[in-house]
Design a protein around this motif. Structure first.
Motif, PDB file in Angstrom:
ATOM      1  N   ASP A 144       8.495  -0.274  -6.566  1.00 14.84           N
ATOM      2  CA  ASP A 144       7.543  -0.226  -7.406  1.00 14.84           C
ATOM      3  C   ASP A 144       6.700  -1.549  -6.969  1.00 14.84           C
ATOM      4  N   LEU A 145       5.283  -1.351  -6.932  1.00 13.26           N
ATOM      5  CA  LEU A 145       4.064  -2.383  -6.720  1.00 13.26           C
ATOM      6  C   LEU A 145       3.570  -2.654  -8.105  1.00 13.26           C
ATOM      7  N   SER A 146       2.677  -3.647  -7.810  1.00 16.11           N
ATOM      8  CA  SER A 146       2.033  -4.177  -9.286  1.00 16.11           C
ATOM      9  C   SER A 146       0.597  -3.523  -9.317  1.00 16.11           C
ATOM     10  N   ALA A 147       0.153  -3.434 -10.593  1.00 13.78           N
ATOM     11  CA  ALA A 147      -0.851  -2.660 -10.900  1.00 13.78           C
ATOM     12  C   ALA A 147      -2.201  -3.417 -10.067  1.00 13.78           C
ATOM     13  N   GLY A 148      -2.814  -2.285  -9.563  1.00 13.00           N
ATOM     14  CA  GLY A 148      -4.122  -2.811  -8.658  1.00 13.00           C
ATOM     15  C   GLY A 148      -3.707  -3.058  -7.247  1.00 13.00           C
ATOM     16  N   ASP A 149      -2.521  -3.430  -6.700  1.00 14.43           N
ATOM     17  CA  ASP A 149      -1.918  -3.445  -5.424  1.00 14.43           C
ATOM     18  C   ASP A 149      -2.616  -2.586  -4.562  1.00 14.43           C
ATOM     19  N   ALA A 150      -3.149  -2.895  -3.379  1.00 15.07           N
ATOM     20  CA  ALA A 150      -3.753  -1.840  -2.339  1.00 15.07           C
ATOM     21  C   ALA A 150      -2.928  -1.974  -0.909  1.00 15.07           C
ATOM     22  N   HIS A 151      -3.892  -1.689   0.001  1.00 12.64           N
ATOM     23  CA  HIS A 151      -3.379  -1.411   1.348  1.00 12.64           C
ATOM     24  C   HIS A 151      -2.522  -2.537   1.784  1.00 12.64           C
ATOM     25  N   GLN A 152      -3.067  -3.636   1.797  1.00 14.07           N
ATOM     26  CA  GLN A 152      -2.509  -4.966   2.316  1.00 14.07           C
ATOM     27  C   GLN A 152      -1.131  -5.276   1.757  1.00 14.07           C
ATOM     28  N   VAL A 153      -1.038  -5.080   0.459  1.00 14.51           N
ATOM     29  CA  VAL A 153       0.198  -5.382  -0.085  1.00 14.51           C
ATOM     30  C   VAL A 153       1.281  -4.285   0.287  1.00 14.51           C
ATOM     31  N   ALA A 154       0.996  -2.974   0.337  1.00 19.68           N
ATOM     32  CA  ALA A 154       1.700  -1.922   0.705  1.00 19.68           C
ATOM     33  C   ALA A 154       2.294  -2.269   1.977  1.00 19.68           C
ATOM     34  N   ILE A 155       1.330  -2.326   3.081  1.00 23.23           N
ATOM     35  CA  ILE A 155       1.831  -2.852   4.261  1.00 23.23           C
ATOM     36  C   ILE A 155       2.886  -3.889   4.459  1.00 23.23           C
ATOM     37  N   GLU A 156       2.424  -5.019   3.700  1.00 22.80           N
ATOM     38  CA  GLU A 156       3.390  -6.223   3.538  1.00 22.80           C
ATOM     39  C   GLU A 156       4.966  -5.650   3.193  1.00 22.80           C
ATOM     40  N   LYS A 157       4.859  -4.928   2.133  1.00 26.65           N
ATOM     41  CA  LYS A 157       6.249  -4.432   1.506  1.00 26.65           C
ATOM     42  C   LYS A 157       6.894  -3.545   2.427  1.00 26.65           C
ATOM     43  N   LEU A 158       6.002  -2.623   3.399  1.00 29.30           N
ATOM     44  CA  LEU A 158       6.635  -1.920   4.394  1.00 29.30           C
ATOM     45  C   LEU A 158       7.199  -2.561   5.492  1.00 29.30           C
TER      46      LEU A 158
END
Length: 398
Positions: free
Chosen positions: A56-70
């Motif tokens: 789960d990501l936080s509301a509004g999280d975008a590509h940079q956060v998704a890649i950091e989680k990846l």
């Protein structure tokens, strides 16, 4: 696990598809999708060792956060030490790129320049590239372009009959898309059917939410149905495909549409969705048609008619046909659409084999016609493999 893996990133406007692929075997060590990015309830779905998981990501999280989680996930699974490159799908390369390239500042500038031709796709691709450069600064980054395969088309195929200065000064021409998919399935067809690459005539139909047909002669794209943008050509999930350009003036001048309204109408409200008024999902429409829904039936009829007409037209640049390929989500799974299309093409020597057609679904490839020459064949596409392979090749050359 050997150091022979590539991270493949396919960055959309609100999603990020990813996979880590072993270039020696083609096996996926990890695959997944970050979706609803920059919206409510974004999340990452991934598959590892046959099991499915969510982050789960936080509301509004975008590509940079998704890649950091990846990145965190890749390190947690100890897959990072086996990576040799990151391969990026880039939708539009314009005339700048005829093949995959190592990403540097000049390449990024060229992708930015071409963004005017793909405003929904290239900026998102650039977001993925910039995020990956920060997260994987030690890895080579490679761009693989949807348009590159079609750069072998002649001017008679790619120019529009409009003032020539629009091409020379602004790059207005037909570019084509789904090139990675068309390239992959055509190379597979050469192997499966024992067709010599320097003497072959293939038509590839990539059918998904986006649809395109490509005429491939002697291994090269000579014509394709999509154009300056992915809107041209076939009826698609939500895209209209070919319409009278005068429709724009009618909508603007008579119905007071704005240019943005027209763009929204043709790209997001038309196609199978617009005709059926039910869904852009072919499975839903097929089910409704089977139950007697008139508009669902009409949507399938229009979709198949336009597709068959485009396939027949591509006999002109090919001068004949050795194989017709069906691929993409619809092409690989809809025996209904394949049967309808092939029945319209019987004059070309094609004849559906119902048992073979039913068998070639859900990841199974195979010839679906009763005659071998010409034949229709289902070949599951694998764009991620092409991206991984190109990225690995370029990385190993450095």
């Amino acid at each position: 696990m050997s150091s022979s893996h590539v991270l493949v990133l396919n960055c959309g406007s609100s999603s990020l598809k990813f996979a880590i692929i072993d270039i020696n075997s083609g096996a996926e060590a990890l695959s997944g999708l970050a979706e609803r990015l920059a919206e409510q309830a974004p999340l990452i779905k991934y598959k590892y060792n046959g099991a499915k998981h969510n982050i789960d990501l936080s509301a509004g999280d975008a590509h940079q956060v998704a890649i950091e989680k990846l990145v965190e996930l890749v390190k947690q699974l100890k897959l990072d030490t086996h990576l040799i490159a990151v391969g990026h799908r880039v939708v539009h390369g314009g005339e700048h790129f005829t093949k995959s390239v190592l990403i540097n500042d000049n390449v990024i500038d060229a992708i930015k320049q071409t963004s005017a031709l793909a405003p929904l796709h290239n900026p998102a691709n650039l977001l993925g590239i910039e995020a990956a450069k920060k997260a994987f600064s030690h890895l080579l980054q490679v761009a693989v372009f949807d348009t590159a395969f079609h750069q072998t088309m002649d001017k008679q195929a790619f120019l529009y009959a409009i003032p020539h200065a629009l091409y020379t000064e602004h790059g207005v021409r037909r570019y084509g898309f789904h090139g990675t998919s068309h390239y992959y399935v055509s190379t597979q067809a050469h192997k499966i059917l024992a067709l010599p690459e320097n003497n072959s005539r293939i038509i590839s139909a990539h059918l998904g939410n986006g649809c395109s047909v490509t005429a491939i002669k002697n291994g090269q794209s000579v014509d394709t149905s999509m154009g300056l943008t992915p809107l041209e050509g076939l009826v698609m999930g939500t895209r209209s495909g070919d319409v009278d350009p005068g429709l724009f003036s009618f909508l603007v001048n008579q119905l007071n549409y704005s240019a943005q309204n027209v763009d929204e109408l043709l790209n997001k409200q038309s196609g199978l969705l617009g005709i059926s008024e039910l869904s852009n999902d072919c499975r839903t429409i097929e089910e409704a048609a089977a139950e007697g829904h008139a508009q669902a039936t009409l949507a399938l009829d229009i979709f198949c008619y336009r597709l068959a007409k485009q396939i027949a037209a591509f006999i002109v640049p090919l001068g004949g046909l050795d194989a017709l390929i069906f691929t993409g989500g619809i092409g690989e799974n809809s025996d209904v659409i394949r049967a309808k299309v092939v029945s319209m093409l019987e004059f070309m020597g094609l004849s559906i084999d119902n048992d073979k057609n039913l068998a070639a679904r859900f990841g199974n490839q195979g010839i679906i016609t009763s005659q071998n020459t010409p034949c229709a064949i289902v070949i599951p596409t694998n764009e991620e493999w092409v991206i991984a392979s190109d990225a690995a090749t370029i990385a190993q050359e450095q």
